[in-house]
Motif scaffolding. Sequence first.
Motif, PDB file in Angstrom:
ATOM      1  N   UNK A  78      64.361 -12.274  64.955  1.00  0.00           N
ATOM      2  CA  UNK A  78      64.509 -12.391  63.504  1.00  0.00           C
ATOM      3  C   UNK A  78      63.682 -11.305  62.837  1.00  0.00           C
ATOM      4  N   UNK A  79      64.209 -10.774  61.743  1.00  0.00           N
ATOM      5  CA  UNK A  79      63.474  -9.787  60.962  1.00  0.00           C
ATOM      6  C   UNK A  79      62.700 -10.458  59.846  1.00  0.00           C
ATOM      7  N   UNK A  80      61.538  -9.891  59.549  1.00  0.00           N
ATOM      8  CA  UNK A  80      60.690 -10.400  58.478  1.00  0.00           C
ATOM      9  C   UNK A  80      60.423  -9.251  57.509  1.00  0.00           C
ATOM     10  N   UNK A  81      61.212  -9.207  56.452  1.00  0.00           N
ATOM     11  CA  UNK A  81      61.119  -8.122  55.476  1.00  0.00           C
ATOM     12  C   UNK A  81      59.730  -8.035  54.848  1.00  0.00           C
ATOM     13  N   UNK A  82      59.036  -9.158  54.729  1.00  0.00           N
ATOM     14  CA  UNK A  82      57.718  -9.145  54.089  1.00  0.00           C
ATOM     15  C   UNK A  82      56.664  -8.402  54.917  1.00  0.00           C
ATOM     16  N   UNK A 111      57.739   0.033  55.150  1.00  0.00           N
ATOM     17  CA  UNK A 111      58.765   0.881  54.557  1.00  0.00           C
ATOM     18  C   UNK A 111      60.031   0.043  54.412  1.00  0.00           C
ATOM     19  N   UNK A 112      60.452  -0.157  53.192  1.00  0.00           N
ATOM     20  CA  UNK A 112      61.589  -1.024  52.880  1.00  0.00           C
ATOM     21  C   UNK A 112      62.844  -0.598  53.646  1.00  0.00           C
ATOM     22  N   UNK A 113      63.506  -1.581  54.238  1.00  0.00           N
ATOM     23  CA  UNK A 113      64.783  -1.344  54.890  1.00  0.00           C
ATOM     24  C   UNK A 113      64.713  -0.945  56.354  1.00  0.00           C
ATOM     25  N   UNK A 114      63.524  -0.898  56.934  1.00  0.00           N
ATOM     26  CA  UNK A 114      63.393  -0.459  58.323  1.00  0.00           C
ATOM     27  C   UNK A 114      63.453  -1.606  59.336  1.00  0.00           C
ATOM     28  N   UNK A 115      63.352  -2.858  58.886  1.00  0.00           N
ATOM     29  CA  UNK A 115      63.260  -3.949  59.866  1.00  0.00           C
ATOM     30  C   UNK A 115      64.450  -4.010  60.820  1.00  0.00           C
TER      31      UNK A 115
END
Length: 170
Positions: free
Chosen positions: A80-84, A88-92
């Motif tokens: 699972x990705x955790x954007x928080x 760097x936005x969008x790299x997850x």
Amino acid sequence: MEVYDAIMTRRSIRKFSDKPVAKKLLKMLLEAAMNAPSASDARPWHFVLVDDKAKLNLLAKDIDEDNNLFKEAQAAILICGNESLEKFKGFWPQDCSCAAQNLQLAAHGLGLGTVWIAIYSIPSRIEGCRKILGVPGNLEPFAIFPIGYPSEFLEPEYRYDKSMIQNNGW
């Protein structure tokens, strides 16, 4: 197994024996996944280890059209990705892809089989993972990997294609 050999001989395995997979090996897969590179070393991932047969059967039914590979698998790992956690936005998704590839190569090197089952951007699969595994809303189910000892052998495929290469530009 040498790294290059692992890369060149790894195949997507969809049929598994009923031989149990030791917890130690599952931990090694998670160690390999977590040792993947990530943008600014953010490591924006979480993992769900599933070794409960009832949950594996539910995953087969709810996210994989009742396909046998989850029913035959001895375990599965959901990334699972955790954007928080991103720096760097969008790299997850890229970071989770690196973790996924490490997991697959480690499995192959340990004599295990797996296959990448895409979850990201498929609403029914995302909701299935949330429902069955209780994935919280702040995490994004990305991909899941059924794991077991292969009961099939697939010959390595040489996929190099020089027509896909442009030298110094198009």
